[in-house]
Design an enzyme around this catalytic site. Structure first.
Site, mmCIF file in Angstrom:
data_model
loop_
_atom_site.group_PDB
_atom_site.id
_atom_site.type_symbol
_atom_site.label_atom_id
_atom_site.label_comp_id
_atom_site.label_asym_id
_atom_site.label_seq_id
_atom_site.Cartn_x
_atom_site.Cartn_y
_atom_site.Cartn_z
ATOM 1 N N GLU A 123 -0.628 -10.543 9.518
ATOM 2 C CA GLU A 123 0.756 -10.104 9.387
ATOM 3 C C GLU A 123 1.370 -10.151 10.788
ATOM 4 O O GLU A 123 0.675 -9.983 11.793
ATOM 5 C CB GLU A 123 0.826 -8.664 8.858
ATOM 6 C CG GLU A 123 0.068 -8.419 7.569
ATOM 7 C CD GLU A 123 0.903 -8.617 6.322
ATOM 8 O OE1 GLU A 123 1.904 -9.359 6.400
ATOM 9 O OE2 GLU A 123 0.559 -8.031 5.288
ATOM 10 N N GLU A 174 2.131 2.149 -6.962
ATOM 11 C CA GLU A 174 2.695 3.041 -7.972
ATOM 12 C C GLU A 174 2.763 4.487 -7.486
ATOM 13 O O GLU A 174 3.456 5.315 -8.083
ATOM 14 C CB GLU A 174 1.897 2.955 -9.276
ATOM 15 C CG GLU A 174 0.449 3.383 -9.177
ATOM 16 C CD GLU A 174 -0.478 2.231 -8.813
ATOM 17 O OE1 GLU A 174 -1.659 2.295 -9.197
ATOM 18 O OE2 GLU A 174 -0.022 1.285 -8.139
ATOM 19 N N LYS A 223 6.064 -7.811 4.923
ATOM 20 C CA LYS A 223 5.767 -8.933 4.039
ATOM 21 C C LYS A 223 7.017 -9.757 3.729
ATOM 22 O O LYS A 223 6.971 -10.988 3.683
ATOM 23 C CB LYS A 223 5.113 -8.414 2.751
ATOM 24 C CG LYS A 223 3.752 -7.771 3.012
ATOM 25 C CD LYS A 223 3.055 -7.346 1.741
ATOM 26 C CE LYS A 223 1.738 -6.648 2.036
ATOM 27 N NZ LYS A 223 0.805 -7.444 2.852
ATOM 28 N N GLU A 235 -4.706 -7.754 4.162
ATOM 29 C CA GLU A 235 -4.851 -6.740 5.205
ATOM 30 C C GLU A 235 -5.559 -5.572 4.544
ATOM 31 O O GLU A 235 -4.978 -4.826 3.757
ATOM 32 C CB GLU A 235 -3.476 -6.341 5.752
ATOM 33 C CG GLU A 235 -3.525 -5.758 7.155
ATOM 34 C CD GLU A 235 -3.795 -4.271 7.144
ATOM 35 O OE1 GLU A 235 -4.919 -3.891 7.532
ATOM 36 O OE2 GLU A 235 -2.925 -3.499 6.758
ATOM 37 N N CYS A 282 -4.868 2.466 8.064
ATOM 38 C CA CYS A 282 -5.996 1.540 7.926
ATOM 39 C C CYS A 282 -6.672 1.238 9.256
ATOM 40 O O CYS A 282 -7.875 0.963 9.296
ATOM 41 C CB CYS A 282 -5.542 0.248 7.252
ATOM 42 S SG CYS A 282 -4.190 -0.589 8.106
ATOM 43 N N ALA A 342 0.844 -1.193 0.000
ATOM 44 C CA ALA A 342 0.000 0.000 0.000
ATOM 45 C C ALA A 342 0.881 1.246 0.000
ATOM 46 O O ALA A 342 2.082 1.182 0.261
ATOM 47 C CB ALA A 342 -0.920 -0.007 1.217
ATOM 48 N N PRO A 377 5.323 -2.571 -5.184
ATOM 49 C CA PRO A 377 4.917 -1.445 -4.346
ATOM 50 C C PRO A 377 3.782 -0.680 -5.004
ATOM 51 O O PRO A 377 3.522 -0.835 -6.201
ATOM 52 C CB PRO A 377 6.186 -0.593 -4.282
ATOM 53 C CG PRO A 377 6.897 -0.877 -5.570
ATOM 54 C CD PRO A 377 6.581 -2.326 -5.897
#
Length: 490
Positions: free
Chosen positions: A464, A179, A162, A252, A286, A151, A177
């Site tokens: 995660e 953009e 990750k 996620e 988030c 994100a 990744p």
């Protein structure tokens, strides 16, 4: 003239141009300055990355756990050594304040990599006797080549979240990744190579979803996809991953998390928590607690505390260490946030503060939205139901705990939740009833490496961080051993 030279793809331990020759611009959201032209990967580049990853993974998996951990720990040392330079690059690309990126983004990402380098030895199987002369054992084997999609809000931290468990378990990773913010992921790839990671074990393919993201999710030789982003995109990623080769997925996703202020709460503490849960990273987190529930009798007193605090926010140049609040990550995202704010006004929410784009002086060049507080909100309002991913706090009142819990759970999301009360019995009772994967009592937002992070309902699949995530990057092989002569029935 961009500030930096063209940014290439990172495949097989080196920079290579995109085969299609296409590029896209990366912009500083605080100033509008073009930072770099970035090569846009496509399916052909992905095939090359997969071939490189397969070769590198065979060598990586053949190393002992201790040998792999030593390399990862060298990467940790390099990350910490270059913290300030990486933080400045992250600030330029995301607009996040330098005071934040220096103290959080690289620091916490390195912590996660260090954690998995340390616990990799915990990937131990079991040995179970079945009867005299027979037993079985299990072993955890790497998946092989895995894919990850990051994100834009925590670029290098998410890349490390990750990569760390995947690499510690012996896999190779192809990382795409966002953009919008791809720059620090490329620097991370350099660091891994410098630390001794075999070529091909960590590849970075910048590009959009149509060019490379979709191809990544459906590639038949990629065994798992880990995705961080919005719920709508997550559904597409999950469908593509499962339809191509029944890939495992970790998702996620989004949230609309509740923060419940109890009647006995210290309102100053509650206001401090609500501010961090809504305006840290300019609200682009988030797990933000954007639905703040406060007892009806305490609404006025709580509003006063929020107003006193929001006026202390220092909005300005993210590179100024005094700044605590930067721009939205892009013009497109700023417009989306402003549209939600206007919808809140139109649906009858009472605007306490903010609610507009900031255009004073140098701020006019950037994507700045004022920290915004709405009161008199109801559960049916769009700003209460939908994830905004911006600095918009919705204040709701309630009359009793059962009502607060019922309304807090009345959402398709379930990422995070929090409770503020000095009564720990009450806190645990309420938290156990809240439908969310990450919960906080008298605090908000911290996600240490050993703590699993993930959501309920439409907020995600899998986790995660934590030990279980290390195991999720392996497959379990069961082996039965017969010590006596095998007896056939034929």
């Amino acid at each position: 003239m961009p500030r930096f030279p063209d940014q290439l793809l990172y495949i097989g331990g080196r920079y290579v141009p995109a085969r299609g020759g296409h590029t896209f611009e990366v912009v500083n959201p605080a100033t509008g300055e073009v930072l770099a032209n970035v090569h846009n990967a496509d399916a052909d580049d992905l095939d090359a990355a997969v071939d490189s990853a397969k070769a590198g993974q065979r060598h990586w998996a053949a190393l002992t756990v201790v040998e792999r951990s030593r390399i990862l720990l060298r990467a940790v040392a390099l990350l910490r050594e270059r913290n300030d330079a990486l933080a400045e690059l992250e600030t330029l690309n995301t607009g996040k304040p330098l005071s934040e990126t220096r103290s959080v983004d690289i620091v916490t990402g390195a912590d996660v990599l260090e954690y998995y380098a340390g616990v990799a030895q915990a990937l131990q199987g079991v040995q179970v006797p079945l009867r005299e002369g027979s037993f079985f054992y299990t072993r955890h084997e790497p998946l092989g080549v895995v894919g990850a999609i990051g994100a834009w809000n925590y670029p290098i931290q998410i890349a490390l979240w990750k990569a760390a468990p995947a690499l510690a378990a012996g896999n190779a990773m192809i990382f795409k990744p966002s953009e919008v913010t791809p720059l620090t992921a490329l620097k991370l790839a350099e660091i891994f190579t410098e630390a001794g990671l075999p070529d091909g074990v960590f590849n970075v393919l910048p590009g959009d979803g149509a060019s490379v993201g979709h191809a990544l999710t459906e590639h038949p030789e990629i065994e798992k996809i880990s995705f961080t982003g919005g719920t709508a995109t997550g559904r597409k990623v999950m469908a593509s991953a499962s339809s191509s080769s029944l890939k495992d997925v970790t998702m996620e996703l989004g949230g609309k998390s509740p923060l419940i202020v109890c009647a006995d709460a210290d309102l100053d503490l509650a206001a401090d928590i609500a501010m961090m849960a809504n305006f840290y990273s300019s609200g682009q987190v988030c797990t933000n607690g954007t639905r703040v529930f406060v007892p009806r009798a305490l609404r006025t007193a709580f509003e006063a505390r929020l107003l006193a605090r929001v006026q202390r926010i220092h909005i300005g140049d993210p590179l100024d260490e005094r700044t605590t609040f930067g721009p939205m990550v892009s013009a497109a995202h700023m417009q989306r946030v402003l549209e939600h704010i206007e919808q809140g006004k139109a649906e009858g929410a009472r605007l306490l503060f903010g609610g507009e784009r900031l255009r004073d002086g140098a701020l006019a060049q950037g994507c700045y939205v004022a920290p915004t507080i709405f009161s008199d909100c109801t559960d049916v309002m769009t700003i209460v139901r939908e994830e905004i991913f911006g600095p918009v706090l919705s204040l709701l009142t309630y009359d009793d705990e059962d009502e607060a819990i019922t309304r807090a759970n009345a959402t398709s999301y379930g990422l995070a939740a929090g409770v503020v009360t000095p009564d720990l019995s009450r806190a645990h009772r309420l938290i156990h009833r809240l439908e969310a994967g990450i919960c906080w009592i008298n605090t908000w937002g911290e996600s240490p490496a050993p703590m699993p992070v993930g959501g309920y309902k439409q907020s995600g699949v899998g986790r995660e961080n934590g030990l279980a995530t290390l195991q999720a990057y392996t497959r379990t092989k069961s082996v039965q051993v017969e010590l006596e002569r095998y007896a056939s029935v034929f």
